[in-house]
Design an enzyme around this catalytic site. Structure first.
Site, PDB file in Angstrom:
ATOM      1  N   SER A  96      26.641  65.820  38.337  1.00 60.90           N
ATOM      2  CA  SER A  96      27.665  66.388  39.047  1.00 60.90           C
ATOM      3  C   SER A  96      27.375  67.947  39.312  1.00 60.90           C
ATOM      4  O   SER A  96      26.652  68.206  40.075  1.00 60.90           O
ATOM      5  CB  SER A  96      28.878  66.049  37.955  1.00 60.90           C
ATOM      6  OG  SER A  96      30.001  66.448  38.492  1.00 60.90           O
ATOM      7  N   HIS A 205      35.884  63.268  40.605  1.00 64.45           N
ATOM      8  CA  HIS A 205      34.917  62.313  41.176  1.00 64.45           C
ATOM      9  C   HIS A 205      35.947  61.058  41.756  1.00 64.45           C
ATOM     10  O   HIS A 205      35.662  59.746  41.584  1.00 64.45           O
ATOM     11  CB  HIS A 205      33.629  61.823  40.484  1.00 64.45           C
ATOM     12  CG  HIS A 205      32.771  62.924  40.066  1.00 64.45           C
ATOM     13  ND1 HIS A 205      31.999  63.481  41.159  1.00 64.45           N
ATOM     14  CD2 HIS A 205      32.451  63.462  39.005  1.00 64.45           C
ATOM     15  CE1 HIS A 205      31.220  64.258  40.881  1.00 64.45           C
ATOM     16  NE2 HIS A 205      31.503  64.555  39.498  1.00 64.45           N
TER      17      HIS A 205
END
Length: 320
Positions: A96, A205
């Site tokens: 990430s 996400h």
């Protein structure tokens, strides 16, 4: 797409959740290049981020707008410390927000440029979280395919997706609270060992982050990204990327896309990587990688003692 050659060691960089009060302090005090990086970060941001990393308070450090730039700086400092003693890798990847530190390590982002866009990314994700509230939960004990089935069955309750494919038996789901709750119940019915709600400020996400993704894409138009000197495995594609245009596109898509960590690690090992060095706070990625590729060698560097130990390992393993 880049082509791997030479050394068979990869650098990996952790994401949100690995932060802790005290991170980076030892490196800053004992490794000159790391201390200099914290000074540059404080100057760029206009506030003392180093103080927040070193002394907290924890609640403030855990706020997304602070966590993400803090992780970027600590991970970049760990990379500089490792590079200063001769550690080098043939490729990199980050989980990430960790992808930004990976890009810095690969020469695709200048430090201050990366810090600015990470800070903006965090602000945009926080804003999206406030506009479109959501949550996340980790499902333990089901395969990625089973979790995909879980979220499909729960989709009638609202938005819910598989967000982070962390290991063969750990997948994080993300979405609207009601749908995540429904998916959690279905997962347990299907035999999940545990479902752990995550203490996060939003549904990262997932499609609920679309406004942040759109805004970040516009911001990235003004960010100077160069071709990576070594390939970086993008979260969105789970493949090696080196071209600046592709890097920018993938960073924007990453906001709503899944973190394909299992595939990313396997992509590196398929290309010949046999060892990984985790750079930043904690050892979350080390644990995940060992679950994905049990035979891989993994070390973590987060302070001067672990740096010294990693250097000894690096030399003994003949990674150079």
């Amino acid at each position: 797409m880049g082509v791997l050659r030479g050394k068979k060691l990869a650098f990996v960089f952790p994401g949100q959740g690995s932060q802790c009060v005290g991170m980076g302090r030892d490196l800053s005090e004992n490794v000159t290049v790391a201390g200099e990086l914290f000074e540059r970060a404080d100057s760029e941001l206009g506030f003392v981020l180093s103080e927040l990393c070193f002394n907290g308070p924890e609640e403030e450090l855990k706020q997304t707008v602070n966590t993400q730039p803090a992780l970027y700086v600590v991970s970049a400092a760990a990379f500089e410390a490792a590079a200063s003693v001769g550690l080098a890798a043939c490729c990199a990847a980050g989980h990430s927000v960790g992808e930004y530190a990976a890009l810095y390590s690969a020469g695709a982002l200048e430090f201050e440029e990366g810090l600015r866009i990470v800070r903006r990314r965090a602000e945009l994700m926080q804003e999206a979280s406030e506009r479109f509230p959501g949550t996340m939960a980790a499902i333990l004990g089901l395969s990625p395919e089973e979790v995909s089935d879980v979220v499909s069955k729960a989709s009638n309750s609202g938005v819910v997706v598989a967000a982070n494919f962390n290991s063969p038996v750990q997948t994080v789901i993300s979405g609207e609270a009601k749908a995540v709750e429904q998916a959690s119940a279905i997962a347990l019915e299907m035999g999940a060992k545990r479902v752990v709600p995550l203490n996060v400020s939003g549904a990262f996400h997932s499609p609920l982050m679309q406004s942040a993704a759109d805004a970040l894409a516009a911001e990235l138009d003004n960010v100077e990204v160069t071709a990576a000197a070594v390939p970086v495995v993008a979260n969105f594609t789970a493949d090696f990327e080196t071209e600046a245009t592709d890097i920018k596109t993938n960073l924007a898509r990453q906001i709503t896309g899944s973190v394909r960590w299992v595939e990313s690690v396997r992509r590196m090992t398929d290309a010949g990587v046999e060892a990984f060095v985790e750079l930043g706070p904690g050892n979350v990625l080390a644990g995940l990688i060992k679950r994905i590729v049990p035979e891989a060698e993994v070390v973590s560097i987060g302070d001067s003692a672990s740096l010294e130990a990693a250097l000894s390992w690096y030399r003994a393993a003949r990674c150079e």
